[in-house]
Structure formats: C-alpha cells, structure tokens
Design a protein around this motif. Structure first.
Motif, PDB file in Angstrom:
ATOM      1  N   ALA A  56     -18.567  -7.089 -11.000  1.00  0.00           N
ATOM      2  CA  ALA A  56     -17.776  -7.878 -10.052  1.00  0.00           C
ATOM      3  C   ALA A  56     -16.814  -6.940  -9.333  1.00  0.00           C
ATOM      4  CB  ALA A  56     -16.995  -8.972 -10.778  1.00  0.00           C
ATOM      5  N   ALA A  57     -16.648  -7.152  -8.032  1.00  0.00           N
ATOM      6  CA  ALA A  57     -15.736  -6.339  -7.222  1.00  0.00           C
ATOM      7  C   ALA A  57     -14.714  -7.251  -6.562  1.00  0.00           C
ATOM      8  CB  ALA A  57     -16.504  -5.549  -6.168  1.00  0.00           C
ATOM      9  N   ASN A  58     -13.448  -7.027  -6.854  1.00  0.00           N
ATOM     10  CA  ASN A  58     -12.376  -7.839  -6.293  1.00  0.00           C
ATOM     11  C   ASN A  58     -11.971  -7.303  -4.918  1.00  0.00           C
ATOM     12  OD1 ASN A  58     -10.151  -9.655  -6.139  1.00  0.00           O
ATOM     13  ND2 ASN A  58      -8.813  -8.002  -6.801  1.00  0.00           N
ATOM     14  N   ILE A  59     -11.759  -8.218  -3.969  1.00  0.00           N
ATOM     15  CA  ILE A  59     -11.327  -7.827  -2.625  1.00  0.00           C
ATOM     16  C   ILE A  59      -9.807  -7.760  -2.591  1.00  0.00           C
ATOM     17  CG2 ILE A  59     -11.387  -8.363  -0.168  1.00  0.00           C
ATOM     18  CD1 ILE A  59     -14.108  -7.716  -1.357  1.00  0.00           C
ATOM     19  N   ASN A  60      -9.278  -6.640  -2.133  1.00  0.00           N
ATOM     20  CA  ASN A  60      -7.835  -6.439  -1.974  1.00  0.00           C
ATOM     21  C   ASN A  60      -7.511  -6.180  -0.514  1.00  0.00           C
ATOM     22  OD1 ASN A  60      -6.282  -5.912  -4.803  1.00  0.00           O
ATOM     23  ND2 ASN A  60      -8.426  -5.305  -4.979  1.00  0.00           N
ATOM     24  N   PHE A  61      -6.271  -6.459  -0.117  1.00  0.00           N
ATOM     25  CA  PHE A  61      -5.846  -6.179   1.252  1.00  0.00           C
ATOM     26  C   PHE A  61      -6.030  -4.707   1.619  1.00  0.00           C
ATOM     27  CE2 PHE A  61      -2.558  -5.577   4.601  1.00  0.00           C
ATOM     28  CZ  PHE A  61      -3.097  -6.440   5.542  1.00  0.00           C
ATOM     29  N   PRO A  62      -5.814  -3.760   0.676  1.00  0.00           N
ATOM     30  CA  PRO A  62      -6.085  -2.355   1.018  1.00  0.00           C
ATOM     31  C   PRO A  62      -7.522  -2.091   1.472  1.00  0.00           C
ATOM     32  CG  PRO A  62      -4.692  -2.427  -0.908  1.00  0.00           C
ATOM     33  CD  PRO A  62      -5.087  -3.859  -0.606  1.00  0.00           C
ATOM     34  N   ASP A  63      -8.480  -2.932   1.057  1.00  0.00           N
ATOM     35  CA  ASP A  63      -9.853  -2.750   1.534  1.00  0.00           C
ATOM     36  C   ASP A  63      -9.926  -2.947   3.044  1.00  0.00           C
ATOM     37  OD1 ASP A  63     -10.966  -2.215  -1.017  1.00  0.00           O
ATOM     38  OD2 ASP A  63     -10.949  -4.360  -1.457  1.00  0.00           O
ATOM     39  N   ALA A  64      -9.178  -3.926   3.539  1.00  0.00           N
ATOM     40  CA  ALA A  64      -9.130  -4.147   4.985  1.00  0.00           C
ATOM     41  C   ALA A  64      -8.443  -2.974   5.685  1.00  0.00           C
ATOM     42  CB  ALA A  64      -8.403  -5.449   5.294  1.00  0.00           C
ATOM     43  N   LEU A  65      -7.358  -2.480   5.077  1.00  0.00           N
ATOM     44  CA  LEU A  65      -6.656  -1.336   5.668  1.00  0.00           C
ATOM     45  C   LEU A  65      -7.531  -0.093   5.668  1.00  0.00           C
ATOM     46  CD1 LEU A  65      -3.079  -1.760   4.128  1.00  0.00           C
ATOM     47  CD2 LEU A  65      -3.903  -2.484   6.379  1.00  0.00           C
ATOM     48  N   LEU A  66      -8.341   0.090   4.621  1.00  0.00           N
ATOM     49  CA  LEU A  66      -9.281   1.211   4.598  1.00  0.00           C
ATOM     50  C   LEU A  66     -10.246   1.125   5.771  1.00  0.00           C
ATOM     51  CD1 LEU A  66     -10.129   1.401   0.791  1.00  0.00           C
ATOM     52  CD2 LEU A  66      -9.214   3.282   2.157  1.00  0.00           C
ATOM     53  N   CYS A  67     -10.773  -0.070   6.019  1.00  0.00           N
ATOM     54  CA  CYS A  67     -11.704  -0.241   7.137  1.00  0.00           C
ATOM     55  C   CYS A  67     -11.039   0.086   8.469  1.00  0.00           C
ATOM     56  CB  CYS A  67     -12.233  -1.677   7.176  1.00  0.00           C
ATOM     57  SG  CYS A  67     -13.331  -2.111   5.808  1.00  0.00           S
ATOM     58  N   ARG A  68      -9.785  -0.307   8.597  1.00  0.00           N
ATOM     59  CA  ARG A  68      -9.060  -0.079   9.845  1.00  0.00           C
ATOM     60  C   ARG A  68      -8.554   1.358   9.988  1.00  0.00           C
ATOM     61  NH1 ARG A  68      -5.385  -5.533   9.129  1.00  0.00           N
ATOM     62  NH2 ARG A  68      -6.843  -7.050  10.046  1.00  0.00           N
ATOM     63  N   GLY A  69      -8.627   2.139   8.910  1.00  0.00           N
ATOM     64  CA  GLY A  69      -8.081   3.487   8.935  1.00  0.00           C
ATOM     65  C   GLY A  69      -6.577   3.505   8.836  1.00  0.00           C
ATOM     66  N   GLN A  70      -5.992   2.452   8.244  1.00  0.00           N
ATOM     67  CA  GLN A  70      -4.534   2.314   8.185  1.00  0.00           C
ATOM     68  C   GLN A  70      -3.985   2.457   6.770  1.00  0.00           C
ATOM     69  OE1 GLN A  70      -3.964  -1.560   9.924  1.00  0.00           O
ATOM     70  NE2 GLN A  70      -4.216  -0.820  12.016  1.00  0.00           N
ATOM     71  N   TYR A  71      -4.850   2.748   5.804  1.00  0.00           N
ATOM     72  CA  TYR A  71      -4.371   2.863   4.427  1.00  0.00           C
ATOM     73  C   TYR A  71      -3.814   4.254   4.190  1.00  0.00           C
ATOM     74  CZ  TYR A  71      -4.276   1.848  -0.595  1.00  0.00           C
ATOM     75  OH  TYR A  71      -3.889   1.619  -1.888  1.00  0.00           O
ATOM     76  N   GLN A  72      -2.974   4.391   3.136  1.00  0.00           N
ATOM     77  CA  GLN A  72      -2.365   5.682   2.840  1.00  0.00           C
ATOM     78  C   GLN A  72      -3.392   6.732   2.436  1.00  0.00           C
ATOM     79  OE1 GLN A  72      -0.140   3.244   0.519  1.00  0.00           O
ATOM     80  NE2 GLN A  72      -0.950   3.788  -1.491  1.00  0.00           N
ATOM     81  N   VAL A  73      -4.550   6.261   1.946  1.00  0.00           N
ATOM     82  CA  VAL A  73      -5.673   7.151   1.646  1.00  0.00           C
ATOM     83  C   VAL A  73      -6.733   6.924   2.719  1.00  0.00           C
ATOM     84  CG1 VAL A  73      -7.494   7.709  -0.004  1.00  0.00           C
ATOM     85  CG2 VAL A  73      -5.208   7.080  -0.830  1.00  0.00           C
ATOM     86  N   ARG A  74      -7.244   7.995   3.298  1.00  0.00           N
ATOM     87  CA  ARG A  74      -8.252   7.869   4.349  1.00  0.00           C
ATOM     88  C   ARG A  74      -9.497   8.646   3.936  1.00  0.00           C
ATOM     89  NH1 ARG A  74      -6.015   7.946  10.432  1.00  0.00           N
ATOM     90  NH2 ARG A  74      -8.068   7.007  10.615  1.00  0.00           N
ATOM     91  N   PRO A  75     -10.430   7.976   3.265  1.00  0.00           N
ATOM     92  CA  PRO A  75     -11.641   8.661   2.827  1.00  0.00           C
ATOM     93  C   PRO A  75     -12.496   9.076   4.014  1.00  0.00           C
ATOM     94  CG  PRO A  75     -11.844   6.299   2.481  1.00  0.00           C
ATOM     95  CD  PRO A  75     -10.430   6.546   2.898  1.00  0.00           C
ATOM     96  N   PRO A  76     -13.302  10.106   3.858  1.00  0.00           N
ATOM     97  CA  PRO A  76     -14.167  10.541   4.968  1.00  0.00           C
ATOM     98  C   PRO A  76     -15.224   9.493   5.278  1.00  0.00           C
ATOM     99  CG  PRO A  76     -14.747  11.689   2.938  1.00  0.00           C
ATOM    100  CD  PRO A  76     -13.484  10.940   2.649  1.00  0.00           C
TER     101      PRO A  76
END
Length: 335
Positions: free
Chosen positions: A51-71
C-alpha cells in the motif's frame, strides 16, 4: 540444485510505476509505465509495495516545489507499507527517485519499521509521516500537557486528523478548523471537542469563545497563510505555535513584535531532519505510535483505497485540497 546454492527470490522482470518526466500538475505529468524494478544498493532492501499512502509532498514533487528535487524521470510516493523478501510487513520511506507509487521499491534496511498488527496495509502506510510529524510537534517541540487546549488547522486532512487524535490521546481539549460541511463533520468524527468552519466562522472569535477568552495553548499549523494569521491572534499567553507546512501555498512573515508583546513561541518542525540528527527518536516515536494504535487511541483515517490506475487522480485531488483523511493506492496484483 547443490545444497550450498540459495535460490534467488522471484522478482518481476518488469513492474508498473507512475513516472514524472516533467514538472507540473500531477494529473498532467504522471504516466503509468512498465519499467525495470529498482536494484538495492549497499544497506538497502527491495520491498514489494502492499500500500502506498498519498501525501501532499507527492504533489509538490510533481510540481518541482518540494525541498528535495529528484532527477527526472522519477516516481512519487514517500510512504508505504511493504513486504520484505522474507515476508515481513514493514513501513518504509522509499529511496527517491524510485518512490512508492510502484509495485517494488528500495529502502534503507536500517530505517525499516514493523507495521503494527492492529492496522491493515492501508492504515499502516498512513501511520508514519503524518503521525510522526504530529507526535514530534506536540510532544518534542510544544511539550503539550494534559488539560491544555490544542488548535488544529486542516483538522479533516491526513496531517491534521493525525494531530487531532494525538492531541486527544495526550489529554488535550482539541479545537479543529476545517472548510465546509463535509470536512467539519469529519473533524467532529475524529474527536474534536469544538469544530470551526473556516468558510463561515470567525476563527479568532470562535477560539476565544471556546477558551473563555484565554486562547489556544498549542497551535498545530500545516497550512500557513491566513491560518497562521488567525493562529497568532488566537494563541494564549505562553502559548506555542508549531509551523509544520504551508499547504495554502503562502509562507507567512511573522510579526516578532507581536510574539514579544503576547509572550508566545513560534516553533518550526522539519520532521525529516530527525532521520539524520536523532534517528533513535524516530524509532522511539514509532514504538509509542504502535502502542497508541494497539489500544485504539489512534487510527489513520483512510477515506479511499484506490487501485494503481487511479494513482495520478489521487495525487491531483490531494494537491487540490478536496480530500479528507488519506487516499491510499493498493498496487494491482503482480503480473
């Protein structure tokens, strides 16, 4: 087969994973693809995602707005309940760029936590980040005491509902703020003693009325913006405001003279830092959360369980702020 040869556990040659090739809104940039399963590095293990829980940081990752920016490209999903190759149910934070919205992930073996037996896979997947954040905010940072009043913004959301339950478990009177009839009803069901509708009520006046003019001893704010402004106006003498995020998209600029005049504290909480600064504290917190779950004091609010094909829609709805509790993705059967 010779006796000294150990068979390698069967891992699919290909797996399904949601991937982001460019930054933008989740529904526009997430693609469900067949890819190679990730390969564990030193000190890592491969997990089958239950099971994978959805968090608001997942949306920020998609937008490129999270503190971590994976390649790019990467797979979002920062919190899962998974299964080790020897059959143990565990809670993990997958190693980006190979996040949890996939059928397999890799994670640091030393950071794996046992999934509580009292919670199913979806509930276990939602126990970690939100509840650890709430516990550290209320106990480690604000040192909440029985009998105090706790004000929780976004009380019907995944992070807020966890704080409501933890506040009640700590013996606090909990005032929850939510927006609209549906969300205020959820906040009430989660155990709030007083519920304020931010769309129709004056938050400051309602808090003052509920506390006999004193204000809230502890404020839990994952929203920022106008919510923080209301917090500063409704916090009690020697109260503590804990800032845990900015879901509103607006980062407030506190008036420090106001904090001086009213004698209250403004505290920040970046829970992820504890992994590197004090990892044993994360383990102790998980033990406390497991005990609270065992006695029924906390239980993650799972509003929806969806299949893998609905992963992008789930992340988008969390991004839009239209959900209550948690949406959890249950990967389809391995093929």
């Amino acid at each position: 087969m010779p006796k000294d040869v150990v068979p390698t556990p069967c891992v699919e040659a290909r797996m399904l994973a949601w991937r982001v090739h460019r930054n933008g809104e989740p529904a526009e940039v997430m693609r469900l693809e067949e890819v190679e399963p990730p390969v564990p590095g030193a000190g890592q293990v491969r997990l089958r995602v239950r099971a994978a829980n959805i968090n608001f940081p997942d949306a920020l990752l998609c937008r490129g707005q999270y503190q971590v920016r994976p390649p790019l490209p990467f797979t979002p999903g920062v919190e899962i309940c998974g299964e080790t190759e020897d059959g143990r149910r565990v809670i993990a934070t997958p190693e980006l760029p190979n996040g949890g919205l996939a059928q397999y992930v890799v994670a640091d073996e030393a950071a794996l936590l046992p999934a509580p037996d009292t919670l199913d896979d979806a509930e276990a997947a939602a126990l970690h980040i939100g509840y650890q954040t709430g516990w550290f905010a209320l106990h480690r940072r604000a040192a909440i005491r029985p009998g105090e009043t706790l004000l929780v913004h976004a009380a019907a959301g995944g992070v807020g509902s966890a704080a409501v339950q933890l506040g009640k478990a700590a013996g606090a009177t909990v005032i929850g703020v939510a927006g609209g009839r549906n969300k205020t009803a959820v906040a009430r069901e989660m155990g709030c003693d007083v519920v304020i509708d931010r769309r129709t009520d004056d938050i400051v006046a309602a808090v003052k009325e509920a506390t006999g003019g004193r204000g809230a001893d502890v404020v839990y704010d994952p929203v920022g913006g106008d919510a923080y402004t209301a917090s500063a106006r409704s916090v009690a003498f020697e109260g503590r405001i804990v800032v845990v995020g900015f879901a509103s998209g607006t980062i407030p600029s506190p008036a420090l003279n106001h904090a001086l005049v009213k004698n209250y504290s403004i505290m920040g909480l970046h829970w992820g830092l504890y992994h590197s600064k004090d990892p044993s504290a994360v383990t102790r917190c998980h033990q406390e959360l497991t005990a609270l779950a065992a006695r029924g004091a906390i239980r993650p609010l799972i509003s929806e369980r969806v299949t893998m094909k609905d992963g992008a829609d789930a992340v988008q709805r969390v991004a839009d702020g239209t959900t209550t509790g948690r949406i959890v993705v249950l990967p389809e059967e391995q093929h």
